[in-house]
Design a protein around this motif. Structure first.
Motif, PDB file in Angstrom:
ATOM      1  N   GLY A  78     106.523 -24.653 -42.766  1.00  0.00           N
ATOM      2  CA  GLY A  78     105.116 -24.466 -43.060  1.00  0.00           C
ATOM      3  C   GLY A  78     104.842 -23.938 -44.451  1.00  0.00           C
ATOM      4  N   THR A 131      98.983 -33.999 -38.967  1.00  0.00           N
ATOM      5  CA  THR A 131      99.783 -33.105 -39.792  1.00  0.00           C
ATOM      6  C   THR A 131      98.878 -32.321 -40.731  1.00  0.00           C
ATOM      7  N   SER A 132      99.272 -31.087 -40.996  1.00  0.00           N
ATOM      8  CA  SER A 132      98.478 -30.262 -41.914  1.00  0.00           C
ATOM      9  C   SER A 132      98.682 -30.708 -43.355  1.00  0.00           C
ATOM     10  N   SER A 133      99.893 -31.204 -43.659  1.00  0.00           N
ATOM     11  CA  SER A 133     100.203 -31.518 -45.052  1.00  0.00           C
ATOM     12  C   SER A 133      99.868 -32.947 -45.437  1.00  0.00           C
ATOM     13  N   GLN A 158     108.767 -33.551 -40.113  1.00  0.00           N
ATOM     14  CA  GLN A 158     107.456 -33.145 -39.612  1.00  0.00           C
ATOM     15  C   GLN A 158     107.467 -33.170 -38.087  1.00  0.00           C
ATOM     16  N   LYS A 181     103.369 -30.143 -33.560  1.00  0.00           N
ATOM     17  CA  LYS A 181     102.725 -29.011 -34.234  1.00  0.00           C
ATOM     18  C   LYS A 181     102.362 -29.453 -35.647  1.00  0.00           C
ATOM     19  N   ASP A 209     101.243 -28.068 -38.229  1.00  0.00           N
ATOM     20  CA  ASP A 209     101.614 -27.262 -39.399  1.00  0.00           C
ATOM     21  C   ASP A 209     103.117 -26.988 -39.475  1.00  0.00           C
TER      22      ASP A 209
END
Lengths: 79, 147
Positions: free
Chosen positions: A60, B7-9, B51, B55, B57
């Motif tokens: 993260g 995905t957060s990214s 990834q 989840k 993040d």
């Protein structure tokens, strides 16, 4: 937690086929001998802890790809 | 079958279901997350990503350790080869997790816990090398960086 007292040369058996023996005692250091089937994974606890910690630190991370690759171009590989 | 992965990214990704890697034991520290995709993004070389599909993040930055550390070596036990269902060595992909917490010039690679993927059977695990001199922090770049 099960607590057992053992003397040098004595051992305990886990799951019928894992034997942990006390080989040597010197001060606060104990040398253990472990006989186990080879599929049983055995490692020092601090090793697993350090990998966990490293994973948690690495996961993260903010990923700004452009910065990553731009910075990378400025750096040279170590070897 | 395509599936959507949040995905957060990278935003929402469409990935082939059969490209997802199953980590039966998760990854130490993240035992609850067991499905990952390996992502390569144009322009992000030499970095790739692991990834989590569960989840958004949870993502790891990875490198090919042999590219940075040509002398890197280790033995995979038969037990691990069996766990990873390896039939031929060429199925194996080795990656190292990178920590860029202190900036990229200080980036380190975890060589004691390589990520091993079986590209055929789509299973993976983080193997912890109990023998050898590797640590969780090997610098990727020489300290005397020139701009």
């Amino acid at each position: 937690m099960l607590v057992l007292t053992r003397k040098k040369g004595q051992s305990i058996i886990v799951l019928d086929n894992i034997e942990i023996s006390v080989l040597e005692i010197e001060g606060d250091t104990i040398k253990l001998g472990i006989s186990a089937p080879k599929e049983v994974s055995i490692m020092r606890k601090e090793l697993l802890s350090s990998v966990k910690e490293s994973n948690q630190e690495s996961a993260g991370q903010p990923i700004n790809a452009q910065i990553l690759s731009d910075d990378f171009k400025k750096l040279k590989k170590k070897y | 079958m395509e599936m959507k992965v949040q995905t957060s990214s990278f935003g929402e990704l469409e990935v082939q279901e059969e490209s997802v890697y199953f980590f039966s034991k998760g990854i130490p520290g993240f035992e609850h997350a067991r499905y990952y995709v390996s992502l390569e993004v144009n322009g992000h070389e030499p970095f790739t990503y692991l990834q989590s599909t569960e989840k958004p993040d949870l993502v790891f930055i990875m490198i090919d350790p042999f590219e940075f550390f040509p002398h890197y070596e280790f033995n995979l036990t038969n037990t691990i080869m069996n766990d990873l269902k390896v039939e031929q060595e060429k199925e194996i992909i080795v990656r190292a997790i990178v920590n860029t917490r202190n900036g990229i010039s200080e980036a380190t690679a975890n060589l004691i816990g390589p990520i091993i993927l079986n590209s055929e059977r789509r299973v993976g695990m983080q193997v912890i090398l109990a023998l050898g001199d590797y640590t969780t922090k090997h610098r990727l770049f020489t300290p005397d960086v020139k701009g």
